[in-house]
Design a protein around this motif. Sequence first.
Motif, short mmCIF file in Angstrom:
data_model
loop_
_atom_site.label_atom_id
_atom_site.label_comp_id
_atom_site.label_asym_id
_atom_site.label_seq_id
_atom_site.Cartn_x
_atom_site.Cartn_y
_atom_site.Cartn_z
N VAL A 225 0.84 -1.20 0.00
CA VAL A 225 0.00 0.00 0.00
C VAL A 225 0.87 1.25 0.00
O VAL A 225 0.67 2.18 -0.79
N TRP A 226 1.84 1.28 0.92
CA TRP A 226 2.78 2.41 0.99
C TRP A 226 3.98 2.11 0.12
O TRP A 226 4.58 1.04 0.26
N PRO A 227 4.39 2.96 -0.79
CA PRO A 227 3.79 4.26 -1.13
C PRO A 227 2.96 4.21 -2.41
O PRO A 227 2.62 5.24 -2.97
N LEU A 228 2.65 2.97 -2.88
CA LEU A 228 2.09 2.84 -4.22
C LEU A 228 0.69 3.44 -4.36
O LEU A 228 0.37 4.06 -5.37
N ILE A 229 -0.15 3.26 -3.34
CA ILE A 229 -1.52 3.76 -3.48
C ILE A 229 -1.55 5.28 -3.55
O ILE A 229 -2.41 5.89 -4.18
N MET A 230 -0.57 5.95 -2.92
CA MET A 230 -0.52 7.42 -2.93
C MET A 230 -0.11 7.97 -4.29
O MET A 230 -0.35 9.14 -4.59
N VAL A 231 0.50 7.12 -5.12
CA VAL A 231 0.85 7.53 -6.48
C VAL A 231 -0.23 7.06 -7.45
O VAL A 231 -0.55 7.76 -8.41
N THR A 232 -0.79 5.90 -7.18
CA THR A 232 -1.86 5.37 -8.05
C THR A 232 -3.09 6.25 -7.99
O THR A 232 -3.66 6.62 -9.02
N ILE A 233 -3.54 6.59 -6.77
CA ILE A 233 -4.68 7.49 -6.61
C ILE A 233 -4.12 8.86 -6.26
O ILE A 233 -3.89 9.19 -5.09
#
Length: 477
Positions: A225-233
């Motif tokens: 989740v960190w940090p991928l979701i903050m870049v995906t959404i």
Amino acid sequence: MITFLSAIILLVCGYLFYAKFVERVFVINDAQVTPAYEKTDGLDYVPMPWWKGWFIQLLNIAGLGPIFGAVAGALYGPVAFIWIVAGCIFAGAVHDYFSGMLSLRHGGAQFPALVAKYLGNTVKSAVNVISLILMILVAAAFTAGPAQLLTQLTPLSFTAALILVFTYFLLAAVLPVNQIIGKIYPIFGVILVVMAVSIGVALLFGGKPIPELTLANLHPGELPVWPLIMVTISCGAISGFHSTQSPIVSRTLKKESEGRKVFYGAMIGEGVIALIWAAAGMTFFGGTAGLQEALAAGGPAGVVNEISVSLLGTFGGILAILGVIILPITTGDTALRSSRMILSDWLSGLVNMDRKGMVLIMTIVVSIPTFYLSTIDYSFLWRYVGWSNQVVATVMLWTAVSYLLKEGKNHWIAGVPAMFMTGVVCTYIFYAPEGFGMAYGTSMAIGLTLAAIVIALYVRQIFRFKRMESDVSASAS
């Protein structure tokens, strides 16, 4: 369903309460003449009603981001709801408010000019390059995407469709903001809102249970989740692209009190749209595994089309087609306009040319690489857009922090999300395949160490300003 409805209520409360708190920290002054009146030129500086500004801002910042990004982010499960709500209220909307209001306070200044004033010319030079690259890539992507769909739906060849879309982009980039953008954006904005609300209502009464909150990572590919979701959404939570768009609207506002409705409010609107589509992605396909299969088969456009047609019938299919064509176009045109404005401001002191000539030449300069990239497979470049987008967002937050520190105001409202996003971008670039592709643990260690260094510099600045305030107080006494 409880989680979904609670998330929407929280976003609304964020606008009703936290937005007013942020506005009080900034301290608006409706007696101050805005750039729309001070610099009226019939091109970029044109007074317009705030509601038109709201629709323009929403479409500028939205595009397909809060739809495609939210659907992709839904692969992580209901934890995406947390990021959309918290990210939107405390990071994205604050980011958008300060990018718009600081531009308003500084004569409609572009994002790089604000960076230069509060973070220095060295950072400005890097930001100019990153911003221009980001704008050109976005404009190119949002030329090719609609052109491909038009090719599928009409007898037009791809080249003809590409020229048609790009011709519109050129007109939107050079004509007065109230002639094309100001007239058609409210109509397109209504389509975007109706599309999202219709899907949301259909979800609530569709009979399929909307997943409830869990902190578990449900990504089928077991991506962290960190940090991928903050870049995906990004659109729907926080996106640096927004800071390049806000000056377009800041040059049209009639008074400072409209900023909360336009800048903070449009971001909350985008957050609601992202929330609806994230919920649709999780719900419609029976979980994240089903969603992953659907994305692999038809991509995000196929997923949006299938959800829309299944939930809303023919009406939904029409909305989906309109959305997938209109939304990228209404982001691509202002991306091209923004790149023209940024380049013009950057070179204004070096090029001796009248305003009309500057507008025309700079539009041609940014159009050449944009059109070229829209004709080739440049996906290897597009992979870097997500990270560069969030770097721009982080820099804008630190710009707001610097402003608040210098003004002796509550800097934490921008400082906390700035620290958070610094950790995100530092970790992401070491872990992501388009970055250094390191092991997750190693990436976390390096990324968070770099973030800690930046935070230490921030703390040092806090004590520096406190000492300056103490010295001033001592001298006064």
